[in-house]
Every structure is written in C-alpha cells, then in structure tokens.
Scaffold this motif. Structure first.
Motif, PDB file in Angstrom:
ATOM      1  N   CYS A  28       0.846  -1.186   0.000  1.00 29.04           N
ATOM      2  CA  CYS A  28       0.000   0.000   0.000  1.00 29.04           C
ATOM      3  C   CYS A  28       0.888   1.245   0.000  1.00 29.04           C
ATOM      4  N   GLU A  29       0.658   2.130  -0.970  1.00 32.50           N
ATOM      5  CA  GLU A  29       1.503   3.301  -1.153  1.00 32.50           C
ATOM      6  C   GLU A  29       0.728   4.575  -0.808  1.00 32.50           C
ATOM      7  N   VAL A  30       1.401   5.473  -0.089  1.00 33.66           N
ATOM      8  CA  VAL A  30       0.788   6.701   0.401  1.00 33.66           C
ATOM      9  C   VAL A  30       1.664   7.897   0.012  1.00 33.66           C
ATOM     10  N   ASP A  31       1.043   8.982  -0.361  1.00 30.74           N
ATOM     11  CA  ASP A  31       1.746  10.240  -0.605  1.00 30.74           C
ATOM     12  C   ASP A  31       1.728  11.036   0.701  1.00 30.74           C
ATOM     13  N   ALA A  32       2.874  11.083   1.383  1.00 26.39           N
ATOM     14  CA  ALA A  32       2.940  11.758   2.677  1.00 26.39           C
ATOM     15  C   ALA A  32       2.760  13.265   2.551  1.00 26.39           C
ATOM     16  N   GLY A  33       2.937  13.794   1.352  1.00 26.66           N
ATOM     17  CA  GLY A  33       2.773  15.222   1.149  1.00 26.66           C
ATOM     18  C   GLY A  33       1.331  15.673   1.106  1.00 26.66           C
ATOM     19  N   THR A  34       0.430  14.746   0.834  1.00 25.74           N
ATOM     20  CA  THR A  34      -0.975  15.119   0.689  1.00 25.74           C
ATOM     21  C   THR A  34      -1.915  14.402   1.648  1.00 25.74           C
ATOM     22  N   GLU A  35      -1.500  13.249   2.188  1.00 30.68           N
ATOM     23  CA  GLU A  35      -2.410  12.453   3.007  1.00 30.68           C
ATOM     24  C   GLU A  35      -2.178  12.649   4.503  1.00 30.68           C
ATOM     25  N   ASP A  36      -3.211  12.379   5.280  1.00 32.06           N
ATOM     26  CA  ASP A  36      -3.181  12.531   6.738  1.00 32.06           C
ATOM     27  C   ASP A  36      -2.732  11.202   7.348  1.00 32.06           C
ATOM     28  N   LEU A  37      -1.429  11.083   7.551  1.00 37.58           N
ATOM     29  CA  LEU A  37      -0.816   9.860   8.059  1.00 37.58           C
ATOM     30  C   LEU A  37      -0.561  10.020   9.553  1.00 37.58           C
ATOM     31  N   ARG A  38      -1.031   9.061  10.358  1.00 40.23           N
ATOM     32  CA  ARG A  38      -0.932   9.186  11.816  1.00 40.23           C
ATOM     33  C   ARG A  38      -0.563   7.849  12.458  1.00 40.23           C
ATOM     34  N   LEU A  39      -0.153   7.935  13.740  1.00 38.15           N
ATOM     35  CA  LEU A  39       0.018   6.754  14.574  1.00 38.15           C
ATOM     36  C   LEU A  39      -1.035   6.775  15.676  1.00 38.15           C
ATOM     37  N   PHE A  40      -1.460   5.588  16.083  1.00 34.85           N
ATOM     38  CA  PHE A  40      -2.496   5.457  17.109  1.00 34.85           C
ATOM     39  C   PHE A  40      -2.058   4.429  18.151  1.00 34.85           C
ATOM     40  N   LEU A  41      -2.288   4.755  19.420  1.00 37.05           N
ATOM     41  CA  LEU A  41      -2.003   3.809  20.500  1.00 37.05           C
ATOM     42  C   LEU A  41      -3.165   3.746  21.491  1.00 37.05           C
ATOM     43  N   ASN A  42      -3.500   4.895  22.097  1.00 38.98           N
ATOM     44  CA  ASN A  42      -4.582   4.956  23.083  1.00 38.98           C
ATOM     45  C   ASN A  42      -5.683   5.902  22.630  1.00 38.98           C
ATOM     46  N   ASP A  43      -6.878   5.719  23.209  1.00 40.96           N
ATOM     47  CA  ASP A  43      -7.998   6.603  22.888  1.00 40.96           C
ATOM     48  C   ASP A  43      -7.933   7.862  23.749  1.00 40.96           C
ATOM     49  N   ALA A  44      -8.944   8.704  23.641  1.00 41.68           N
ATOM     50  CA  ALA A  44      -8.955   9.984  24.350  1.00 41.68           C
ATOM     51  C   ALA A  44      -8.968   9.819  25.862  1.00 41.68           C
ATOM     52  N   GLN A  45      -9.397   8.671  26.341  1.00 43.35           N
ATOM     53  CA  GLN A  45      -9.429   8.388  27.770  1.00 43.35           C
ATOM     54  C   GLN A  45      -8.173   7.659  28.252  1.00 43.35           C
ATOM     55  N   GLY A  46      -7.234   7.449  27.331  1.00 40.46           N
ATOM     56  CA  GLY A  46      -5.997   6.774  27.697  1.00 40.46           C
ATOM     57  C   GLY A  46      -6.053   5.271  27.648  1.00 40.46           C
ATOM     58  N   GLU A  47      -7.146   4.729  27.134  1.00 43.69           N
ATOM     59  CA  GLU A  47      -7.283   3.275  27.035  1.00 43.69           C
ATOM     60  C   GLU A  47      -6.719   2.778  25.707  1.00 43.69           C
ATOM     61  N   LEU A  48      -6.133   1.606  25.733  1.00 46.00           N
ATOM     62  CA  LEU A  48      -5.552   1.023  24.528  1.00 46.00           C
ATOM     63  C   LEU A  48      -6.600   0.866  23.434  1.00 46.00           C
ATOM     64  N   LEU A  49      -6.240   1.281  22.223  1.00 37.90           N
ATOM     65  CA  LEU A  49      -7.109   1.049  21.067  1.00 37.90           C
ATOM     66  C   LEU A  49      -6.974  -0.405  20.623  1.00 37.90           C
ATOM     67  N   GLY A  50      -5.805  -0.797  20.152  1.00 41.44           N
ATOM     68  CA  GLY A  50      -5.498  -2.204  19.940  1.00 41.44           C
ATOM     69  C   GLY A  50      -6.064  -2.875  18.708  1.00 41.44           C
ATOM     70  N   GLN A  51      -7.132  -2.322  18.159  1.00 45.15           N
ATOM     71  CA  GLN A  51      -7.797  -2.922  17.002  1.00 45.15           C
ATOM     72  C   GLN A  51      -8.093  -1.839  15.970  1.00 45.15           C
ATOM     73  N   PHE A  52      -8.101  -2.228  14.704  1.00 43.93           N
ATOM     74  CA  PHE A  52      -8.460  -1.286  13.647  1.00 43.93           C
ATOM     75  C   PHE A  52      -9.867  -0.740  13.862  1.00 43.93           C
ATOM     76  N   SER A  53     -10.781  -1.589  14.317  1.00 42.05           N
ATOM     77  CA  SER A  53     -12.167  -1.167  14.542  1.00 42.05           C
ATOM     78  C   SER A  53     -12.258  -0.110  15.635  1.00 42.05           C
ATOM     79  N   ALA A  54     -11.394  -0.197  16.644  1.00 41.49           N
ATOM     80  CA  ALA A  54     -11.397   0.802  17.720  1.00 41.49           C
ATOM     81  C   ALA A  54     -10.876   2.139  17.204  1.00 41.49           C
ATOM     82  N   VAL A  55      -9.892   2.106  16.313  1.00 41.42           N
ATOM     83  CA  VAL A  55      -9.402   3.342  15.708  1.00 41.42           C
ATOM     84  C   VAL A  55     -10.507   3.971  14.873  1.00 41.42           C
ATOM     85  N   GLU A  56     -11.228   3.154  14.124  1.00 39.44           N
ATOM     86  CA  GLU A  56     -12.353   3.655  13.326  1.00 39.44           C
ATOM     87  C   GLU A  56     -13.381   4.350  14.215  1.00 39.44           C
TER      88      GLU A  56
END
Length: 238
Positions: A28-56
C-alpha cells in the motif's frame, strides 16, 4: 523481478498485490505530502485502542475514517511500545539506541518519523543526532534497507520464515510504501522487496507473525488479538 498481479483504485491509498521471487505480498503506497498519516495507541481516555475497529470508532467522533492501517512497531505484553514512540508531538517512550535481544535489538534499527508534509525511515543513531521534530514516531527493528543496501546481518540462506510487515520511504519523504507478506518470508527476501522492487532507499521492519493489514479498498480487514502502535491514513467520512 516482481510481477504486478492486481491493482485497486483508491483516493488516499493505492494498494496492490505483487509477487517477488515467488513470494506474495500486499503493498500500500501513500503520498505523505498530501495524506493525513498518523500513529495510534490509546484513545482519548488513555485506554488502549489495539484494534483497527477501535481506531475507526475513535475517528468517527471527529468525522473521519481509516483509509488504511497496519501494525506499526513492537510492543510489550501490556501493548506499550518497545522503543521510541511519539504521538501528536508528545514523547511516550524514549529512544533505545543500544543493542538488545530479539529483532528490535538487531542493530541498526530505525524510527518511522511522520512530519509536516513528509515521512521518513531514519536509522536510530542518525535520528538521535538529527533530532527531527516528528509529529508521530515509532521505533522498530531491524532496518531492512539502509541507504539502498540490505541490513548486513541478513542471510540469503536463512530458514527463519514469518509473515512480516514493514515500511519504506523515498529520499524526499513523499513516497511511503507499506508492505505485508502473504507468504512466510525471510528477512533477506523481505528486505529485497523494498530494495529491488519498491525502490525505497530506507526501509524498516515493523513486526512478524502478528502482522495485520486494514485496506478497505481491497476488502481486507485482518483481525486478531490486540496490537500496540498502529499506523493509519485518515480521510473524511462520506
């Protein structure tokens, strides 16, 4: 050389399947100049996200959704990052620059750094020296490709085979290529994909065995136990 078997149209991310040296991969190829690329670990309450569905679910609250996601670094049993981790400019864990056990400690390792308008894989000692201002960063290891050369410890005749995933970046930081093997591959084979086919001068190993991909444009959403750091591309919900 690799042969492209299939390609999918996508606005934010271009994902395709390819074969290199008889091993199957999804890239999978991404243009870092135009796309919103991020890292995810915990939610707004500090709880582990852990799953793609939780990030969604987390993104839905801000009117966004995932266009792509992948596990993005090694983690401890509690899912905290093994190495350096930065999220929204805040350092969660420090850089580990010394050798250690396992794949992470197989130096040289590196840091995947996301900055304004670009993203780079940077070898760890160079990262410490340069101290780039990363909005997001995840340290992992080993490096797969360093200045166009494979990691010096990779063996062509290795028998260690796993499903593996990683990321490579272009010299200008605009082109970011994520790959996951669909077959069990060695480090030498996986590094060769980034060097010889994807043509990324720097590439970093994320993990093996637990490697997972979320790519809705090709109807792929891998499931399993909870992950640590996750990298994703965010787009507006439609």
């Amino acid at each position: 050389m690799g042969a492209v078997l299939w390609a999918a149209e996508a606005a934010a991310v271009d994902c395709r399947d390819l074969v290199h040296e008889e091993n199957r991969y999804t890239v999978c190829e991404v243009d870092a100049g135009t796309e919103d690329l991020r890292l995810f670990l915990n939610d707004a309450q500090g709880e582990l996200l852990g799953q793609f569905s939780a990030v969604e679910s987390e993104l839905a609250g801000e009117g966004g959704r995932l266009a792509f996601a992948m596990n993005a670094g090694m983690y401890h049993d509690d899912r905290s990052p093994v190495g350096h981790y930065v999220e929204n400019g805040a350092e969660v864990t420090r850089v580990i620059a010394n050798p250690g056990p396992g794949n992470f400690g197989l130096l040289p390792n590196g840091v995947f750094c996301i900055r304004q308008g670009r993203a780079d894989v940077i070898e760890t000692l160079r990262y410490v020296e340069a101290q780039p201002e990363c909005r997001f960063a995840s340290q992992s290891g080993p490096m797969l490709v360093i200045d166009g050369e494979l990691h010096p410890r990779f063996l062509p005749d290795s028998t260690s085979r796993y499903i593996r995933n990683g990321v490579g970046t272009s010299e200008d930081g605009q082109r970011v290529v994520f790959a996951i093997s669909d077959d069990y591959v060695t480090f030498h084979e996986f590094g060769g994909l980034f060097r010889d086919v994807l043509k990324t001068p720097q590439a970093l190993y994320f993990d093996g065995n637990i490697s997972r991909l979320y790519a809705p444009q090709i109807d792929r959403s891998d499931v399993g136990f909870s992950l640590g750091p996750i990298v994703g591309v965010v787009e507006a919900a439609q």
